[in-house]
Design an enzyme around this catalytic site. Structure first.
Site, mmCIF file in Angstrom:
data_model
loop_
_atom_site.group_PDB
_atom_site.id
_atom_site.type_symbol
_atom_site.label_atom_id
_atom_site.label_comp_id
_atom_site.label_asym_id
_atom_site.label_seq_id
_atom_site.Cartn_x
_atom_site.Cartn_y
_atom_site.Cartn_z
ATOM 1 C CB THR A 33 -13.103 -25.591 -16.967
ATOM 2 O OG1 THR A 33 -12.228 -26.373 -17.772
ATOM 3 C CG2 THR A 33 -12.311 -24.557 -16.215
ATOM 4 C CG HIS A 123 -5.358 -23.740 -2.403
ATOM 5 N ND1 HIS A 123 -5.261 -23.339 -3.717
ATOM 6 C CD2 HIS A 123 -4.150 -23.448 -1.851
ATOM 7 C CE1 HIS A 123 -4.043 -22.846 -3.947
ATOM 8 N NE2 HIS A 123 -3.359 -22.905 -2.834
ATOM 9 C CB CYS A 159 -20.017 -20.435 20.260
ATOM 10 S SG CYS A 159 -19.102 -19.995 18.780
HETATM 11 P P1 NAD Z 1 -6.175 -20.700 -12.788
HETATM 12 O O1 NAD Z 1 -7.559 -20.220 -12.972
HETATM 13 O O2 NAD Z 1 -5.126 -19.710 -12.434
HETATM 14 O O3 NAD Z 1 -5.685 -21.422 -14.135
HETATM 15 C C1 NAD Z 1 -6.447 -22.418 -14.749
HETATM 16 C C2 NAD Z 1 -5.783 -22.764 -16.070
HETATM 17 O O4 NAD Z 1 -6.497 -23.866 -16.628
HETATM 18 C C3 NAD Z 1 -5.825 -21.631 -17.099
HETATM 19 O O5 NAD Z 1 -4.511 -21.332 -17.537
HETATM 20 C C4 NAD Z 1 -6.694 -22.189 -18.251
HETATM 21 O O6 NAD Z 1 -6.163 -21.882 -19.525
HETATM 22 C C5 NAD Z 1 -6.605 -23.681 -18.022
HETATM 23 N N1 NAD Z 1 -7.810 -24.404 -18.461
HETATM 24 C C6 NAD Z 1 -9.106 -24.043 -18.388
HETATM 25 N N2 NAD Z 1 -9.906 -25.013 -18.870
HETATM 26 C C7 NAD Z 1 -9.094 -26.026 -19.247
HETATM 27 C C8 NAD Z 1 -9.311 -27.301 -19.817
HETATM 28 N N3 NAD Z 1 -10.544 -27.755 -20.103
HETATM 29 N N4 NAD Z 1 -8.240 -28.086 -20.076
HETATM 30 C C9 NAD Z 1 -6.965 -27.653 -19.815
HETATM 31 N N5 NAD Z 1 -6.710 -26.456 -19.280
HETATM 32 C C10 NAD Z 1 -7.750 -25.651 -18.991
HETATM 33 O O7 NAD Z 1 -6.253 -21.889 -11.741
HETATM 34 P P2 NAD Z 1 -5.135 -22.518 -10.796
HETATM 35 O O8 NAD Z 1 -3.807 -22.528 -11.459
HETATM 36 O O9 NAD Z 1 -5.727 -23.763 -10.261
HETATM 37 O O10 NAD Z 1 -4.978 -21.510 -9.564
HETATM 38 C C11 NAD Z 1 -6.012 -20.696 -9.087
HETATM 39 C C12 NAD Z 1 -6.668 -21.069 -7.786
HETATM 40 O O11 NAD Z 1 -7.966 -21.380 -8.193
HETATM 41 C C13 NAD Z 1 -6.278 -22.263 -7.033
HETATM 42 O O12 NAD Z 1 -5.714 -21.822 -5.872
HETATM 43 C C14 NAD Z 1 -7.615 -22.979 -6.683
HETATM 44 O O13 NAD Z 1 -7.732 -23.086 -5.292
HETATM 45 C C15 NAD Z 1 -8.655 -22.081 -7.177
HETATM 46 N N6 NAD Z 1 -9.836 -22.590 -7.870
HETATM 47 C C16 NAD Z 1 -10.284 -23.856 -7.692
HETATM 48 C C17 NAD Z 1 -11.408 -24.289 -8.375
HETATM 49 C C18 NAD Z 1 -11.896 -25.696 -8.137
HETATM 50 O O14 NAD Z 1 -11.810 -26.191 -7.027
HETATM 51 N N7 NAD Z 1 -12.382 -26.375 -9.180
HETATM 52 C C19 NAD Z 1 -12.053 -23.449 -9.275
HETATM 53 C C20 NAD Z 1 -11.571 -22.137 -9.435
HETATM 54 C C21 NAD Z 1 -10.444 -21.725 -8.728
#
Ligand code: NAD
Length: 260
Positions: A33, A123, A159
Site C-alpha cells: 500500500t 496468485h 487466434c
Molecule cells: P487484504 O486486503 O485482505 O489485507 C491487507 C491487510 O494489510 C489489511 O488487513 C490492512 O490492514 C493491512 N495493511 C494495509 N496497509 C498496511 C501497511 N502499510 N502496513 C501494514 N499493514 C497494512 O490483502 P491480502 O491478505 O493480501 O489478501 C487479498 C488478496 O489481495 C490477495 O489474494 C492478493 O492477491 C490481492 N491483492 C494484491 C495486491 C498487490 O499485488 N499489491 C493488491 C490488492 C490485492
C-alpha cells in the site's frame, strides 16, 4: 501501536528469526500500500469501492468487456509502482540468510524488483497476459495498448481469442499452493506482513508453520483473526516494522548475541 511498542515487537521478531533454521515470509497486499497499490480489505481497500465479484473467473467469462474495464485500472496502478522499504528490507533479510523464501499473495512483482530471489507468487503476476483459447502468452503492455486503442476485450494476435491476466482470479485453483505448503511444513518461523489472512487457501501457509511448532510473527496495521494465535503481533506500518526488524537482526548478527 506506538513506535516504542513496534520496537519491542521488532526485537522479539528479530530474535526469533535469527534463532530459526528455516524462516519464510508470507506477504499480502498491505506490504504494497505504501507503494501506492490499494489493498482489498484495509481502510482504503478496493472492496470499499468495488464488488469482489469483478475479480472472478465467472465475471471474466460472462462479461469480458466489463472485466477489462475494471482490470485495466489495476494494470495502470501496478505498472507505475516501485518497491518500498518493506520490500527492500525483506530482500536484505534474504541476502543475510535469515529469510529463505518469500511467499506472496501479491501479483505486483515488487518483491522481485526489490531483489528477493526465492519467491513463490501464489496468485500469479500481472506482467503477462495469455489467450484463453490458444494459451499464447504476451507482455501485459500488449493488452493495455489494445484496450487503449479501443479493443475491448483485448484479443490474441495469433487466434483472436480473448486475452486475460496471468493471475489467479476468485474461483480459480491456486496451483502454487502445494509447493508453498511444503515449504511451510519445513519452516520453523514465518513473518507475515500486510495480510488480513482471510483469503484461502493462501492463508493456510502461515498456519501450517505454526501448527508444526514454528513461530508466527504478524505485522499488520489492523487486527487479524489470528492475533491471539501468533507469537509476536505488531500493529505497525509494514515499512516501519520491517526496517526495525532488519536493524535488530543486523545488531544481533553483528555480535550483540542472540540470547536465550
Ligand atoms: P487484504 O486486503 O485482505 O489485507 C491487507 C491487510 O494489510 C489489511 O488487513 C490492512 O490492514 C493491512 N495493511 C494495509 N496497509 C498496511 C501497511 N502499510 N502496513 C501494514 N499493514 C497494512 O490483502 P491480502 O491478505 O493480501 O489478501 C487479498 C488478496 O489481495 C490477495 O489474494 C492478493 O492477491 C490481492 N491483492 C494484491 C495486491 C498487490 O499485488 N499489491 C493488491 C490488492 C490485492
Amino acid at each position: 501501536m506506538s513506535n516504542g511498542e513496534c520496537l519491542t515487537g521488532a526485537k522479539r521478531a528479530a530474535k526469533a528469526l535469527v534463532n530459526s533454521r528455516h524462516a519464510i515470509a508470507f506477504t499480502g497486499a498491505g506490504i504494497s500500500t505504501e507503494s501506492g497499490i490499494p489493498d482489498f480489505r484495509g481502510p482504503q481497500g478496493l472492496w470499499k469501492r468495488f464488488n469482489p465479484a469483478l475479480a472472478s473467473i465467472d465475471y471474466l467469462n460472462s462479461d469480458p468487456r466489463g472485466f477489462w474495464d475494471f482490470y485495466i485500472e489495476r494494470f495502470r496502478v501496478l505498472s507505475s509502482a516501485k518497491p518500498n522499504k518493506a520490500h527492500l528490507a525483506l530482500a536484505e533479510l534474504e541476502r543475510l540468510g535469515v529469510i529463505k523464501y518469500v511467499i506472496t499473495q501479491n501479483i505486483d512483482d515488487l518483491h522481485r524488483l526489490a531483489g528477493s530471489v526465492n519467491i513463490i507468487e501464489l496468485h500469479g503476476n500481472y506482467k503477462t497476459v495469455y489467450c484463453i483459447r490458444c494459451n499464447s502468452s504476451y507482455p501485459f503492455e500488449l493488452a493495455l495498448s489494445k484496450y487503449e486503442s479501443g479493443e475491448n476485450p483485448p484479443r490474441c494476435p495469433r487466434c483472436g481469442g480473448i486475452l486475460r491476466p496471468n493471475v489467479v482470479l476468485f474461483g480459480e485453483p491456486v496451483s502454487e499452493i502445494s509447493k508453498a505448503l511444503e515449504l511451510a511444513s519445513i519452516s520453523d518461523a514465518v513473518l507475515v506482513v500486510g495480510s488480513s489472512l482471510s483469503v484461502y487457501p493462501a492463508a493456510y501457509v502461515p498456519l501450517v508453520v505454526k501448527q508444526h511448532g514454528g513461530v508466527m510473527i504478524l505485522v499488520n496495521l489492523e487486527p487479524t483473526d489470528y492475533d491471539d494465535y501468533a507469537d509476536v503481533v505488531m500493529h505497525c506500518k509494514a515499512l516501519e516494522a520491517l526496517e526495525q526488524i532488519l536493524s535488530q537482526v543486523k545488531l544481533i548478527l553483528g555480535g550483540a548475541g542472540v540470547g536465550a
